[in-house]
Motif scaffolding. Sequence first.
Motif, PDB file in Angstrom:
ATOM      1  N   ALA A 151       6.045  -0.166   6.928  1.00  0.00           N
ATOM      2  CA  ALA A 151       6.865   0.939   6.412  1.00  0.00           C
ATOM      3  C   ALA A 151       6.870   2.127   7.363  1.00  0.00           C
ATOM      4  O   ALA A 151       7.827   2.918   7.367  1.00  0.00           O
ATOM      5  N   GLY A 152       5.830   2.257   8.180  1.00  0.00           N
ATOM      6  CA  GLY A 152       5.740   3.384   9.102  1.00  0.00           C
ATOM      7  C   GLY A 152       6.155   3.086  10.527  1.00  0.00           C
ATOM      8  O   GLY A 152       5.924   3.908  11.414  1.00  0.00           O
ATOM      9  N   LEU A 153       6.779   1.927  10.756  1.00  0.00           N
ATOM     10  CA  LEU A 153       7.217   1.585  12.112  1.00  0.00           C
ATOM     11  C   LEU A 153       8.275   2.565  12.613  1.00  0.00           C
ATOM     12  O   LEU A 153       9.049   3.119  11.820  1.00  0.00           O
ATOM     13  N   PRO A 154       8.357   2.790  13.918  1.00  0.00           N
ATOM     14  CA  PRO A 154       9.422   3.646  14.460  1.00  0.00           C
ATOM     15  C   PRO A 154      10.802   3.129  14.058  1.00  0.00           C
ATOM     16  O   PRO A 154      11.072   1.929  14.160  1.00  0.00           O
ATOM     17  N   GLY A 155      11.635   4.021  13.549  1.00  0.00           N
ATOM     18  CA  GLY A 155      12.968   3.639  13.114  1.00  0.00           C
ATOM     19  C   GLY A 155      13.039   3.094  11.712  1.00  0.00           C
ATOM     20  O   GLY A 155      14.125   2.764  11.222  1.00  0.00           O
ATOM     21  N   SER A 156      11.884   2.983  11.012  1.00  0.00           N
ATOM     22  CA  SER A 156      11.869   2.435   9.659  1.00  0.00           C
ATOM     23  C   SER A 156      12.336   3.462   8.646  1.00  0.00           C
ATOM     24  O   SER A 156      12.044   4.658   8.763  1.00  0.00           O
ATOM     25  N   SER A 157      13.016   2.981   7.612  1.00  0.00           N
ATOM     26  CA  SER A 157      13.408   3.839   6.493  1.00  0.00           C
ATOM     27  C   SER A 157      12.282   4.004   5.485  1.00  0.00           C
ATOM     28  O   SER A 157      12.414   4.754   4.514  1.00  0.00           O
ATOM     29  N   GLY A 158      11.179   3.265   5.680  1.00  0.00           N
ATOM     30  CA  GLY A 158      10.067   3.299   4.737  1.00  0.00           C
ATOM     31  C   GLY A 158      10.182   2.276   3.635  1.00  0.00           C
ATOM     32  O   GLY A 158       9.290   2.161   2.791  1.00  0.00           O
ATOM     33  N   VAL A 159      11.274   1.507   3.629  1.00  0.00           N
ATOM     34  CA  VAL A 159      11.502   0.476   2.619  1.00  0.00           C
ATOM     35  C   VAL A 159      11.252  -0.886   3.248  1.00  0.00           C
ATOM     36  O   VAL A 159      11.694  -1.155   4.360  1.00  0.00           O
ATOM     37  N   VAL A 160      10.549  -1.776   2.509  1.00  0.00           N
ATOM     38  CA  VAL A 160      10.141  -3.069   3.046  1.00  0.00           C
ATOM     39  C   VAL A 160      10.608  -4.189   2.125  1.00  0.00           C
ATOM     40  O   VAL A 160      10.522  -4.082   0.898  1.00  0.00           O
ATOM     41  N   GLY A 161      11.115  -5.272   2.731  1.00  0.00           N
ATOM     42  CA  GLY A 161      11.387  -6.512   2.019  1.00  0.00           C
ATOM     43  C   GLY A 161      10.509  -7.611   2.571  1.00  0.00           C
ATOM     44  O   GLY A 161      10.108  -7.567   3.742  1.00  0.00           O
ATOM     45  N   LEU A 162      10.181  -8.577   1.747  1.00  0.00           N
ATOM     46  CA  LEU A 162       9.351  -9.707   2.175  1.00  0.00           C
ATOM     47  C   LEU A 162      10.209 -10.961   2.260  1.00  0.00           C
ATOM     48  O   LEU A 162      11.012 -11.227   1.358  1.00  0.00           O
ATOM     49  N   SER A 163      10.031 -11.723   3.345  1.00  0.00           N
ATOM     50  CA  SER A 163      10.840 -12.926   3.534  1.00  0.00           C
ATOM     51  C   SER A 163       9.997 -14.014   4.176  1.00  0.00           C
ATOM     52  O   SER A 163       9.017 -13.732   4.872  1.00  0.00           O
ATOM     53  N   GLY A 164      10.381 -15.253   3.949  1.00  0.00           N
ATOM     54  CA  GLY A 164       9.687 -16.374   4.569  1.00  0.00           C
ATOM     55  C   GLY A 164       9.675 -17.583   3.662  1.00  0.00           C
ATOM     56  O   GLY A 164       9.955 -17.488   2.460  1.00  0.00           O
ATOM     57  N   ALA A 165       9.345 -18.735   4.239  1.00  0.00           N
ATOM     58  CA  ALA A 165       9.351 -20.000   3.512  1.00  0.00           C
ATOM     59  C   ALA A 165       7.965 -20.612   3.481  1.00  0.00           C
ATOM     60  O   ALA A 165       7.115 -20.332   4.327  1.00  0.00           O
ATOM     61  N   SER A 166       7.733 -21.456   2.465  1.00  0.00           N
ATOM     62  CA  SER A 166       6.509 -22.224   2.344  1.00  0.00           C
ATOM     63  C   SER A 166       5.294 -21.288   2.209  1.00  0.00           C
ATOM     64  O   SER A 166       5.232 -20.509   1.267  1.00  0.00           O
ATOM     65  N   TYR A 167       4.352 -21.351   3.140  1.00  0.00           N
ATOM     66  CA  TYR A 167       3.184 -20.468   3.091  1.00  0.00           C
ATOM     67  C   TYR A 167       3.626 -19.014   3.047  1.00  0.00           C
ATOM     68  O   TYR A 167       3.071 -18.196   2.309  1.00  0.00           O
ATOM     69  N   MET A 168       4.657 -18.676   3.856  1.00  0.00           N
ATOM     70  CA  MET A 168       5.139 -17.294   3.927  1.00  0.00           C
ATOM     71  C   MET A 168       5.901 -16.896   2.676  1.00  0.00           C
ATOM     72  O   MET A 168       6.189 -15.716   2.465  1.00  0.00           O
ATOM     73  N   ALA A 169       6.259 -17.869   1.852  1.00  0.00           N
ATOM     74  CA  ALA A 169       6.831 -17.575   0.535  1.00  0.00           C
ATOM     75  C   ALA A 169       5.715 -17.322  -0.469  1.00  0.00           C
ATOM     76  O   ALA A 169       5.768 -16.385  -1.272  1.00  0.00           O
ATOM     77  N   ILE A 170       4.683 -18.157  -0.426  1.00  0.00           N
ATOM     78  CA  ILE A 170       3.581 -18.030  -1.378  1.00  0.00           C
ATOM     79  C   ILE A 170       2.864 -16.693  -1.211  1.00  0.00           C
ATOM     80  O   ILE A 170       2.571 -16.003  -2.201  1.00  0.00           O
ATOM     81  N   ASN A 171       2.592 -16.295   0.041  1.00  0.00           N
ATOM     82  CA  ASN A 171       1.808 -15.064   0.209  1.00  0.00           C
ATOM     83  C   ASN A 171       2.581 -13.809  -0.166  1.00  0.00           C
ATOM     84  O   ASN A 171       1.984 -12.743  -0.327  1.00  0.00           O
ATOM     85  N   GLN A 172       3.899 -13.913  -0.348  1.00  0.00           N
ATOM     86  CA  GLN A 172       4.651 -12.756  -0.840  1.00  0.00           C
ATOM     87  C   GLN A 172       4.191 -12.343  -2.244  1.00  0.00           C
ATOM     88  O   GLN A 172       4.109 -11.152  -2.562  1.00  0.00           O
ATOM     89  N   PHE A 173       3.898 -13.323  -3.088  1.00  0.00           N
ATOM     90  CA  PHE A 173       3.464 -13.019  -4.455  1.00  0.00           C
ATOM     91  C   PHE A 173       2.110 -12.310  -4.445  1.00  0.00           C
ATOM     92  O   PHE A 173       1.898 -11.345  -5.198  1.00  0.00           O
ATOM     93  N   PHE A 174       1.190 -12.771  -3.603  1.00  0.00           N
ATOM     94  CA  PHE A 174      -0.121 -12.128  -3.525  1.00  0.00           C
ATOM     95  C   PHE A 174      -0.013 -10.727  -2.923  1.00  0.00           C
ATOM     96  O   PHE A 174      -0.748  -9.817  -3.322  1.00  0.00           O
ATOM     97  N   THR A 175       0.907 -10.549  -1.988  1.00  0.00           N
ATOM     98  CA  THR A 175       1.100  -9.234  -1.379  1.00  0.00           C
ATOM     99  C   THR A 175       1.580  -8.222  -2.404  1.00  0.00           C
ATOM    100  O   THR A 175       1.029  -7.124  -2.531  1.00  0.00           O
TER     101      THR A 175
END
Length: 638
Positions: A151-175
């Motif tokens: 959220a604090g990266l240069p040029g960021s609006s401060g809003v974050v979305g999570l994306s990804g498949a398989s393992y990267m889909a599962i860890n979105q719920f835990f995040t």
Amino acid sequence: MPAHLRRLLVIVLLAASGLVGAGPVASAEWSPGPAEFGVGVRKEVPITMSDGTVLRADVYFPQNPDGTAAPGPFPVVLTQTPYGALMDAFPGVSDPDAGFELIGGGDDYLVKRGYINAVVDVRGTGGSQGRWDFLGQQEARDSVQVVHWAAGLPGSSGVVGLSGASYMAINQFFTVAALGPGSPVKAMFPMVPSIDPYRDMAFPGGNFGLASDVVYLGLTGFVQLVNAATAGNPDLAKVLVDRAASILSFHAATLLEGTTGGDVSYDGAYWRSRSPQSVLPQVVRAGVPVQMVGGWDDVFERGQLLLYSDLQSLAAGGAVGRPMSPDQAVDPDYRLVMGPWHHVTVGQGIDIDALRLRWFDKHLKGLDTGPDGPPLRMNEVGTDRWVGATRFPFPEATPTAFHPGAGGTLSTAAPTRSGTDTIIYSPAAVPCNRGLDQATAGGLVAVFTTLHLPPPCAHNDNLTQLPLLGKTYTTEPFTEAQVLAGPMSASIIATSSRPDTQFAVTISDVAPNGVSTPLASGSLLGSHRAVDESRSWRAPDGNYLLPFHPYTREAVQSVPVGQKVRYDIEVPTTVARIEAGHRLRVTVSSADTPRLLSLPGNLLNQLGGLYGVEWGVGGSVVELPLAPAGAFAEVPAV
């Protein structure tokens, strides 16, 4: 506070902070639009965790024609992957037709349309320090810091979305669960997620998921070693030591425990802490919208509609593990697209990039993307149709009891005769079957497709129905087309000559020419037959729609030799059209290899077994929900 009020409050607070407008930006009609930016990248960006461990990230950002970073501000789409920099060796990693959505590469499509994309190696993988713990609690704690870093990266609006498949889909719920309400995360886009890795892949039916487990452990072990040698960051020596320790502590130990009856072979604390279902109440309390993408032939197929129903039930004030009621409210922020895909082919044939962009444009940029349509969009198996629905199990379908009978018949008529069919236990089956393609993530199907050859196993299971390997029960031809739609179960009444059993049940569509196409299959280890009634779903006729087995060490019970025993077998959901003139077939067998393998202790109790499958009055029954052919309205795929 109810979830819809929390979401409204978040929008108001974001408007006050200037991150989004006070309401959706008006647009006559949303469309993906052309690429507006080039793509810049910063590799191996360090992220220091609170314990001093350094994670590594690749950051892709919109770039002006002159090569400078576009000023933004832009939302950030974050992917947290255990597969590291291996994909740098492959071109087109953001192309879903290449299958690399599963691995986690930079998403050029989003970046060119005004998003920052951060791909972070989770602890103990890729170029990151530490030891990998497969969806462990430390990884969830790391994710909180990673999200705030993004959220604090240069040029960021401060809003974050999570994306990804398989393992990267599962860890979105835990995040999202670890972050809680009011975090920078405003939307999730999990592709081919699992609700419960134990039941979905690792130990389906209580048996060792041989094909899936060996492929996964081998793949991740190989990737860990390759990434350690090629990460190219200043921590290489430390990373190499961490990887060696990780492979010994996770890969070797998990395989040893899983195949010898250790704790990991039961659904205990280890698996429950890694089950997204355990954190769904926190996800709903956080008020983060979720657009899922699943596949009928995916290795995690069993749980994807259950994820949808759990999110909807929780949003309506209910609990996990319970079916949606036919009249309950439906939250449009929890959605699922269910397509004709294996794990590695997810999204093929539809514009998955446009679907993801539309979701993030709406929830991260506040754009008016138009009406969303039904929250459930499903490919009707056996056709090119996409149909819509709102609730699961589907109220459009009527659960119907089918009774096996003499001569291999299968009928809805109440039985008047009784009998027994004998099945000889076999530890192995014909390996060319749907389970092999599904459990190996569709890798074999992808190879044959690349060679422009028809996959030999995916659409024909006649060889698995040979008399010595099992028993088939088949209906008369359907007089009119119907849709098999919903969770299914087979309650097998049988005797056994040995103190443990293994049953596999496959539902198939039989064409007039005799070709049998598998639609869904389930299995059950006899010693795991105990049912938790509080988590099971019943049909109006009293039969199980979805039996829930605890799979704990405490629930294990031996099979009494020579006595009639009931085995309630869960068969995962499908939505499949059965054309007029076609028949439905139920195959009952004792093996599903190489998808499943009995552990040594179970195998010793199964060898030499003879099963007497009871049919007729008081005998076995199969519950299959059927809907008229036009019960589901046709909708666009995306």
